[in-house]
Every structure is written in structure tokens, then in C-alpha cells.
Design a protein around this motif. Structure first.
Motif, short mmCIF file in Angstrom:
data_model
loop_
_atom_site.label_atom_id
_atom_site.label_comp_id
_atom_site.label_asym_id
_atom_site.label_seq_id
_atom_site.Cartn_x
_atom_site.Cartn_y
_atom_site.Cartn_z
N ILE A 7 5.39 26.04 -44.14
CA ILE A 7 4.35 27.03 -44.43
C ILE A 7 3.01 26.32 -44.64
CG2 ILE A 7 3.55 28.73 -46.11
CD1 ILE A 7 6.47 29.50 -46.48
N ASP A 9 -0.83 27.19 -45.88
CA ASP A 9 -1.77 28.14 -46.46
C ASP A 9 -3.17 27.57 -46.31
OD1 ASP A 9 0.03 30.12 -47.32
OD2 ASP A 9 0.56 28.92 -49.07
N VAL A 45 0.41 30.70 -42.54
CA VAL A 45 1.02 30.40 -41.25
C VAL A 45 2.43 29.86 -41.47
CG1 VAL A 45 0.75 29.16 -39.07
CG2 VAL A 45 -1.28 29.75 -40.42
N GLU A 46 3.41 30.44 -40.79
CA GLU A 46 4.78 29.95 -40.86
C GLU A 46 5.15 29.36 -39.50
OE1 GLU A 46 6.46 33.00 -44.31
OE2 GLU A 46 7.48 32.89 -42.38
N VAL A 47 5.45 28.06 -39.49
CA VAL A 47 5.77 27.37 -38.24
C VAL A 47 7.21 26.87 -38.32
CG1 VAL A 47 5.10 25.53 -36.66
CG2 VAL A 47 3.38 26.58 -38.12
N GLU A 48 8.01 27.19 -37.31
CA GLU A 48 9.37 26.65 -37.21
C GLU A 48 9.38 25.56 -36.15
OE1 GLU A 48 12.27 30.32 -38.59
OE2 GLU A 48 11.78 30.10 -36.47
N VAL A 49 9.82 24.36 -36.54
CA VAL A 49 9.87 23.24 -35.60
C VAL A 49 11.25 22.61 -35.63
CG1 VAL A 49 7.41 22.63 -35.58
CG2 VAL A 49 8.86 21.77 -37.41
N GLN A 60 4.67 16.72 -39.08
CA GLN A 60 4.23 17.27 -37.79
C GLN A 60 3.36 18.50 -37.99
OE1 GLN A 60 7.49 17.69 -35.02
NE2 GLN A 60 6.31 19.06 -33.69
N LYS A 63 -0.11 17.71 -39.24
CA LYS A 63 -1.05 17.33 -38.16
C LYS A 63 -1.55 18.55 -37.40
CE LYS A 63 0.70 12.67 -37.32
NZ LYS A 63 1.79 12.03 -36.55
N MET A 64 -0.63 19.52 -37.15
CA MET A 64 -1.06 20.76 -36.47
C MET A 64 -2.15 21.45 -37.29
SD MET A 64 2.57 22.50 -35.43
CE MET A 64 3.78 21.66 -34.41
N VAL A 67 -5.50 19.75 -36.85
CA VAL A 67 -6.08 19.80 -35.51
C VAL A 67 -6.42 21.23 -35.09
CG1 VAL A 67 -5.60 19.35 -33.08
CG2 VAL A 67 -4.90 17.70 -34.80
N LEU A 68 -5.54 22.19 -35.47
CA LEU A 68 -5.67 23.52 -34.87
C LEU A 68 -5.75 24.66 -35.89
CD1 LEU A 68 -5.61 25.10 -32.18
CD2 LEU A 68 -3.13 25.22 -32.42
N LEU A 69 -4.99 24.56 -36.99
CA LEU A 69 -4.86 25.75 -37.86
C LEU A 69 -6.00 25.90 -38.85
CD1 LEU A 69 -1.03 25.45 -38.55
CD2 LEU A 69 -2.18 26.87 -36.87
N ARG A 78 -2.84 23.73 -47.55
CA ARG A 78 -1.67 23.17 -48.23
C ARG A 78 -0.46 23.37 -47.32
NH1 ARG A 78 -3.98 25.95 -52.86
NH2 ARG A 78 -2.70 27.74 -52.32
N ARG A 80 3.82 23.11 -47.05
CA ARG A 80 5.05 22.98 -47.84
C ARG A 80 6.22 23.50 -47.02
NH1 ARG A 80 5.74 28.44 -50.14
NH2 ARG A 80 3.80 29.54 -49.73
N SER B 38 8.78 28.80 -33.43
CA SER B 38 8.01 30.03 -33.62
C SER B 38 6.82 29.77 -34.51
CB SER B 38 8.87 31.14 -34.23
OG SER B 38 8.90 31.03 -35.63
N ARG B 40 4.16 32.27 -36.86
CA ARG B 40 3.77 33.62 -37.32
C ARG B 40 2.57 33.44 -38.24
NH1 ARG B 40 6.26 37.82 -34.91
NH2 ARG B 40 6.21 39.07 -36.82
#
Lengths: 82, 82
Positions: A7, A9, A45-49, A60, A63-64, A67-69, A78, A80, B38, B40
């Protein structure tokens, strides 16, 4: 590889004016709420990797975020594990 | 009364398409990242309120989330103390 959910924030830095939060703060009394001390609004933002370990996922997605978020000029973020 | 900070995270319900998250997911490979499983994207709201107890703050901000911060037709939200 297992999927890890991370996650991020993202919030405007404290010294940056937040008109969206201010609009919500101003609207609350007319809806019957006590006036809040402050309201700040950012992104969630919730990212699944797919990574070997949770630490790899954190690194990872961190870094996103850089660069992007998030825009590091005006925003803090933050990161976590979910 | 003491000031309590409460955090509201608002996300589109899982069955609702998230074009903003999809756009981020599609952009990541061209920036050198592995394609995520994903992404979100929702709202992160920090509200500071004057209440007697943390529980009162949670309850009050929970009502604000229902009425103003989230659209319960398409969004879920979680409320927690900072």
C-alpha cells in the motif's frame, strides 16, 4: 512467485495548500458535523506484485512510488505491506 | 478537548473497473518495472477532530465517510486511528 500486496499512501506536503481538503472541511458543518481541525486528502494506491519476499515487494513498489505514483516536489508518500 | 487524527481509505469496490489503476499498471513496464498483478487507486483522507476520546473520533469520522467522503454505491472505505 507469491503475490504480495503493498500500500502506498500519497499526501501533499504539509506546507502545500490542499484545496480539496479545505472544501471538505468547509462542507462538514453544513452537514451537521462539528468543524474539523484539519482535513487533508491524498491518494491511496494498492499494488499487487509477484516477488520472492515481502521485502522485495516493498522495495519495488517504493521505487514505483518515487518514479510514477508521487510527485516528490509537492508530495510525501508512505509505503507498507497490506 | 484533545485532537485525534483519523484516517479514511476509500477504494472502488472490487467489481468496479478502475481505469486510473489500469493506466498505472500499463505504464509500469515501459518504465522498467515488472508488470504488476494489479493496481487499484483510491483516496486517502486524514481528518483531525476535537473529541473526548479516540473512539468518539473514529465514530464521528466514520459518519463523515458515509455521508461525504465515500460513495457507498461504488466505493468501500476503512476508518482507523493514525
Amino acid at each position: 512467485m507469491p503475490v504480495h500486496k503493498v500500500i502506498v499512501d500519497v499526501l501533499l506536503k504539509p506546507e502545500i495548500l490542499d484545496p480539496q481538503g479545505q472544501a471538505v472541511a468547509n462542507a462538514l458543518p453544513s452537514l451537521g458535523f462539528a468543524a474539523p481541525v484539519s482535513v487533508r486528502i491524498g491518494k491511496h494506491v494498492e499494488v499487487e506484485v509477484d516477488t520472492d519476499t515481502p521485502d522485495d515487494a516493498l522495495q519495488q513498489v517504493g521505487k514505483m512510488a518515487e518514479v510514477l505514483l508521487a510527485n516528490p516536489v509537492i508530495e510525501d508518500f508512505r509505503v507498507r505491506l497490506a
